[in-house]
Design an enzyme around this catalytic site. Sequence first.
Site, short mmCIF file in Angstrom:
data_model
loop_
_atom_site.label_atom_id
_atom_site.label_comp_id
_atom_site.label_asym_id
_atom_site.label_seq_id
_atom_site.Cartn_x
_atom_site.Cartn_y
_atom_site.Cartn_z
N GLN A 79 0.81 -1.22 0.00
CA GLN A 79 0.00 0.00 0.00
C GLN A 79 0.84 1.27 0.00
O GLN A 79 0.34 2.35 -0.31
CB GLN A 79 -0.92 0.01 1.22
CG GLN A 79 -0.17 0.19 2.53
CD GLN A 79 -1.08 0.08 3.75
OE1 GLN A 79 -1.53 -1.01 4.08
NE2 GLN A 79 -1.33 1.20 4.40
N CYS B 187 -5.10 0.61 3.84
CA CYS B 187 -5.11 -0.79 4.27
C CYS B 187 -6.51 -1.40 4.19
O CYS B 187 -6.67 -2.58 3.86
CB CYS B 187 -4.57 -0.89 5.69
SG CYS B 187 -5.39 0.20 6.87
N HIS C 131 -5.86 -0.80 11.63
CA HIS C 131 -5.23 -1.38 10.44
C HIS C 131 -6.10 -2.50 9.88
O HIS C 131 -6.58 -3.36 10.63
CB HIS C 131 -3.85 -1.92 10.81
CG HIS C 131 -3.02 -2.34 9.63
ND1 HIS C 131 -2.86 -1.55 8.51
CD2 HIS C 131 -2.31 -3.48 9.38
CE1 HIS C 131 -2.07 -2.19 7.64
NE2 HIS C 131 -1.73 -3.35 8.15
#
Length: 570
Positions: A374, A380, A516
């Site tokens: 990424q 994410c 995340h």
Amino acid sequence: MNLLLPVSLAVVLTTCSAQILIQGEPVQLSLGDQVVGGKMDADVNRKDVKEIADFATSFLSMEKNSAISLVKVVKAQTQVVAGVNYFITIQIQPAGCTVDCKYEECEVSIFDQEWTQTRKVVNSSCKTVSPSPHPAVPLGSESENLEDEDVKNAVNFAVEELNKKSNSLFRANLIELQHAKKQVVAGLKYRLTFLLGDTVCRNNPSKSGTDLQACPLSDPHRTQVCHATVWYKAWETPQYKLLDSKCELKQAAGQKKPLLGGDGHDLCHMGMFKEFQMKHGKFYDSPQEEDQRYKIFCANVKKAAEYQAQDQGTARYGVTQFSDLTEEEFKAYRSKPWDLTPMADMKMAAPLQGSFPKSFDWRDHGAVTPVKNQGACGSCWAFSVTGNVEGMWHNKKGNLISLSEQELVDCDKVDQGCEGGLPANAYKQIIKLGGLETETKYKYTGHDGSCHFSKSLAKVYINSSIAISSDENQMAAWLSQNGPISIGINAFAMQFYMGGISHPWKFLCNPSKLDHGVLIVGYGQKGNKPYWIIKNSWGPHWGEKGYYYVYRGAGVCGLNTACTSAIVDA
């Protein structure tokens, strides 16, 4: 009168003296006792004489079919012809000899014509001399005159080699040659100690050979003490070779030396930082930034050691590509803290009954694409979603297609692109858009952009989405029957994770602070430690080939609190 001589030779004569240029260097001659065109005594320390002596040594080494070393130039004469004749007497010895050596004194005549690049030995003769009548140059190391041209050539070569090997954007220049020793051994070995300093000039070939006048120091107080060994062999190409080198930052005057041990300083050193820079291609805009990054790096190395000591699993923590980032900077690779409110209206997956496999890995069934990266974009969540959809499409439709995360970054107007997002929102946006394009057609850029999605190019669609139980046995059962699961996790322990089964304490990795998005692709058990196999989006060089192994069964870092999946009808 003036005599015209070819190219590199020119003589200006008066009634009592002459000046001659030999290989571009002026040599003053007295004609009182000399015959013009005859032999003339030459300084044995003159640059061209030394070069000729090295050439003679190389010739004799080949003629004797054994390596020899030049000990001393005893005598030298030159004669100007259509070029220059050199008549030299040199002392030689077997290379590497230190005890009971056989010395020889050789008379060698060499013709040199620079403009045609001709140099050849006309004749040579040697006789044994034992012991050496010229002990001025011992076989061991001796201190050298720091102004000697040969010593300067050796240290300049060392400086250039160190710049070639350096990972810094800025060139280091010689500040001072502090000490030099020479040893005669199959050539000449120079052991050098010198000071280097970073300059304002970029470290590239165009700056090779520049001095401090052309490239001044960027910080006069930040210098390095370097030790290097240079081997000079006149008969080889290249003639110089850097055998070893070591540079350390010089301690500033008045700076207190830290106590040995106890403060963690031995966990980190400049060599480790340079290796990190080389491995991960880290370049900085100034020596000052490089210095600051080194301090951050060392603080992070110490922090990783603390993680290692506190972990309840088998995880290894250490130097990763994120080791020069502050905690605040590292947030760019995650997203904002997740607000799970949008999950409230998601349909829950029905509880599953019966047993499930002891281990399962969707990679073994072709349902997982290679690990992606990424970059420094908080996308994410998009990678977590596309990974889930890729797996579900494969399991329902029979083919694995790598899908576009950039489409979600650009076109999902509910989420915030590189600033973060939620899988729960993304599923709805995919349905609203009409599907996902492939990675190839809608390429990843790693920054927010304008949406250019075309429904006609969409290759994959989804029908709905679902939330999955936080019970980890139910999660394993659902995964083994359906496909990979999109989850959120607290990335506390991930910045320095290198491998093994991660199991940080709950008070260190708060399960309610998800930041995340990742993808569970399987599970298993090693010894008495059950684990999840989690696909991350920081590239294949992070963790275990891009994967994060986390203890299963304790809700580690909140990995069981936001589990979702797309639904693809058969």
